[in-house]
Design a protein around this motif. Sequence first.
Motif, PDB file in Angstrom:
ATOM      1  N   ASP A  43       0.818  -1.212   0.000  1.00  0.00           N
ATOM      2  CA  ASP A  43       0.000   0.000   0.000  1.00  0.00           C
ATOM      3  C   ASP A  43       0.853   1.265   0.000  1.00  0.00           C
ATOM      4  N   GLY A  44       0.759   2.023  -1.079  1.00  0.00           N
ATOM      5  CA  GLY A  44       1.480   3.278  -1.168  1.00  0.00           C
ATOM      6  C   GLY A  44       2.959   3.130  -1.451  1.00  0.00           C
ATOM      7  N   ILE A  45       3.411   1.900  -1.745  1.00  0.00           N
ATOM      8  CA  ILE A  45       4.832   1.636  -1.951  1.00  0.00           C
ATOM      9  C   ILE A  45       5.115   1.488  -3.439  1.00  0.00           C
ATOM     10  N   THR A  46       6.280   1.929  -3.878  1.00  0.00           N
ATOM     11  CA  THR A  46       6.627   1.841  -5.289  1.00  0.00           C
ATOM     12  C   THR A  46       7.094   0.435  -5.645  1.00  0.00           C
ATOM     13  N   GLU A  47       6.950   0.090  -6.912  1.00  0.00           N
ATOM     14  CA  GLU A  47       7.247  -1.272  -7.375  1.00  0.00           C
ATOM     15  C   GLU A  47       8.688  -1.709  -7.113  1.00  0.00           C
ATOM     16  N   PRO A  48       9.702  -0.849  -7.308  1.00  0.00           N
ATOM     17  CA  PRO A  48      11.063  -1.292  -7.013  1.00  0.00           C
ATOM     18  C   PRO A  48      11.248  -1.681  -5.546  1.00  0.00           C
ATOM     19  N   VAL A  49      10.622  -0.942  -4.643  1.00  0.00           N
ATOM     20  CA  VAL A  49      10.748  -1.247  -3.219  1.00  0.00           C
ATOM     21  C   VAL A  49       9.997  -2.531  -2.884  1.00  0.00           C
ATOM     22  N   ASN A 115       3.195   1.958  -9.561  1.00  0.00           N
ATOM     23  CA  ASN A 115       3.254   1.043 -10.696  1.00  0.00           C
ATOM     24  C   ASN A 115       4.282   1.520 -11.704  1.00  0.00           C
ATOM     25  N   ILE A 116       4.899   0.588 -12.411  1.00  0.00           N
ATOM     26  CA  ILE A 116       5.690   0.993 -13.566  1.00  0.00           C
ATOM     27  C   ILE A 116       4.731   1.484 -14.651  1.00  0.00           C
ATOM     28  N   GLU A 142       9.274   3.118 -11.863  1.00  0.00           N
ATOM     29  CA  GLU A 142      10.646   3.007 -12.357  1.00  0.00           C
ATOM     30  C   GLU A 142      11.419   4.313 -12.232  1.00  0.00           C
ATOM     31  N   ASP A 143      10.694   5.423 -11.964  1.00  0.00           N
ATOM     32  CA  ASP A 143      11.354   6.729 -11.891  1.00  0.00           C
ATOM     33  C   ASP A 143      12.072   6.968 -10.566  1.00  0.00           C
TER      34      ASP A 143
END
Length: 224
Positions: A43-49, A115-116, A142-143
Amino acid sequence: MARLVLWDIDHTLIDTRGVGRELSAAAFLRTTGQPMREQAKIDGITEPVIFRETAKLHELTTDRADFERFAQALTEEHLKRAAALRERGHALPGAAATLDALDAVGIQQTVVSGNIRPVAEIKLQVFGLDRLILWELGAYGEDDDTRAELVRLSLQRAHATAAEAVLIGDTPADVEGAHANGVRVIAVASGRSDEAALRDTGAEVVVSDLRDTELLVKLVRGDD
């Protein structure tokens, strides 16, 4: 007056009803060779993490190249199973109408999402919510790893000031990322965070869902 809305996707505009986790598991297996027994907080976390922390739960150490392979696999899994996503998931009530109503009054709309970008595009396209999104103005997993940096990047790409933007999202992380850049927030309690939790995070406005399009347009515009 705001001229730009930064939309979150998952649990704000759509709900994948568990399909998203299945697709992540398939991509994780393809990338690491191991089944995804459990997944890190999303929740609220970016895909790389999410990928990096999930890998740690499986005693794996990953690098950027691993993430890029995962991102490619995740995109392919979403394309392959778009029909399942459409059948089992759904656009949240009021999402399409709100996008249309904001466009009708000249508000630009983009996405700031963990999301990417290819996955973000597929998710909204599947539910017919993509046509009014200015993708080049958004910022994606991805940014950068952090929500705050994604908001900053989107403002930069849109040549917008913080006062000209409003973020609409469903998690405390959305609120915090916006506020780190001085951006006003409309929080939607359509995810795992209830209205009280979103208010406690400091969201200027909290709504239960996107059904009241007239109200949402007024809130975005900052009408009294």
